[in-house]
Write a protein that holds these residues in place. Structure first.
Motif, PDB file in Angstrom:
ATOM      1  N   GLY A  10       0.596  -1.251   0.032  1.00 19.49           N
ATOM      2  CA  GLY A  10      -0.055  -0.251   0.100  1.00 19.49           C
ATOM      3  C   GLY A  10       0.746   1.362  -0.095  1.00 19.49           C
ATOM      4  O   GLY A  10       0.549   2.569  -0.145  1.00 19.49           O
ATOM      5  N   GLU A 131      -3.311   3.968   6.538  1.00 21.17           N
ATOM      6  CA  GLU A 131      -3.566   4.840   5.037  1.00 21.17           C
ATOM      7  C   GLU A 131      -2.866   4.080   4.411  1.00 21.17           C
ATOM      8  O   GLU A 131      -3.532   3.724   3.611  1.00 21.17           O
ATOM      9  N   ARG A 135      -5.917   2.597   1.222  1.00 16.75           N
ATOM     10  CA  ARG A 135      -5.375   2.286  -0.210  1.00 16.75           C
ATOM     11  C   ARG A 135      -5.607   0.638  -0.133  1.00 16.75           C
ATOM     12  O   ARG A 135      -5.788   0.581  -1.776  1.00 16.75           O
ATOM     13  N   ARG A 139      -7.942  -0.496  -3.033  1.00 14.55           N
ATOM     14  CA  ARG A 139      -7.986  -0.970  -4.658  1.00 14.55           C
ATOM     15  C   ARG A 139      -8.491  -2.342  -4.588  1.00 14.55           C
ATOM     16  O   ARG A 139      -9.262  -3.361  -5.961  1.00 14.55           O
ATOM     17  N   GLU A 198      -1.406   6.596  -4.911  1.00 18.77           N
ATOM     18  CA  GLU A 198      -2.231   4.708  -5.375  1.00 18.77           C
ATOM     19  C   GLU A 198      -1.748   3.471  -4.334  1.00 18.77           C
ATOM     20  O   GLU A 198      -0.569   4.029  -3.670  1.00 18.77           O
TER      21      GLU A 198
END
Length: 198
Positions: A10, A131, A135, A139, A198
């Protein structure tokens, strides 16, 4: 020149690596992206579908074999390539994963690390596990829990090699990370299309 990227899932290792390589090529330079994965995502997804969890030692044996094979092939390709080589992950990642499972470092991986060509830089992308988990959840391709990422985050810091890593803030956009990596590689400043991390 070889640059290795490490960091928990991530952090955007693959995105930053691709952005850097693309930027170098767009300027007429030579750059090669090599991925040293261990098949962890595939095994995790397969285990979830089958409802079977491999014992930690067996999972590590499979992952280590795949990682070592990929790393050896990557170094062979790097040796034959005249330009910038960016490696997404390396053996340090497997050592950190072992620590998260309470497994010993063993002798082979540290021995092999000491004998492989030393990268010009090992860049560790730093990101808060919460965080990183956000992420990953967004996804939808991984099954890492926040607890797993937190343990992985701590395990990297316990590696003897961690003190020599160059730390970069992975909360920055991939394009900005690529610019920092490019500067590290001794490249003249360049601009890339900035995107959200991303």
């Amino acid at each position: 020149m070889i640059i290795v990227l490490t960091g928990i899932d991530g952090t955007g290792k693959s995105t930053a690596a691709r952005t850097l390589v693309s930027a170098v090529k767009s300027r007429g330079g030579r750059a090669l992206l090599l991925s040293n994965h261990a098949g962890r995502r595939s095994m995790s997804n397969l285990s979830a579908r089958l409802g079977v969890t491999l014992p930690d030692r067996l999972a590590d044996a499979v992952e280590s074999s795949l990682r070592v094979g990929n790393v050896l092939v990557s170094h062979l390709r790097a040796w034959r390539f005249n330009g910038l080589v960016v490696m997404d992950r390396h053996l340090h990642c497997q050592l950190a994963l072992r620590a998260t499972k309470g497994l010993p470092r063993g002798r082979f991986l540290p021995w092999l690390l000491a004998r492989l060509p030393r990268p010009e830089a090992i860049v560790h992308l730093e990101l808060d596990p919460a965080e990183a988990h956000r992420r990953i959840t967004a996804r939808g391709t991984d099954r890492e829990s926040l607890a797993d990422l937190t343990a992985f985050h701590a395990a990297y810091r316990e590696l003897p090699e961690y003190a020599e890593f160059i730390k970069m803030d992975a909360s920055a956009p991939a394009a900005q990370l690529a610019e920092q990596l490019g500067s590290l590689a001794g490249l003249a400043p360049f601009k890339t299309n900035r995107r959200a991390p991303e």
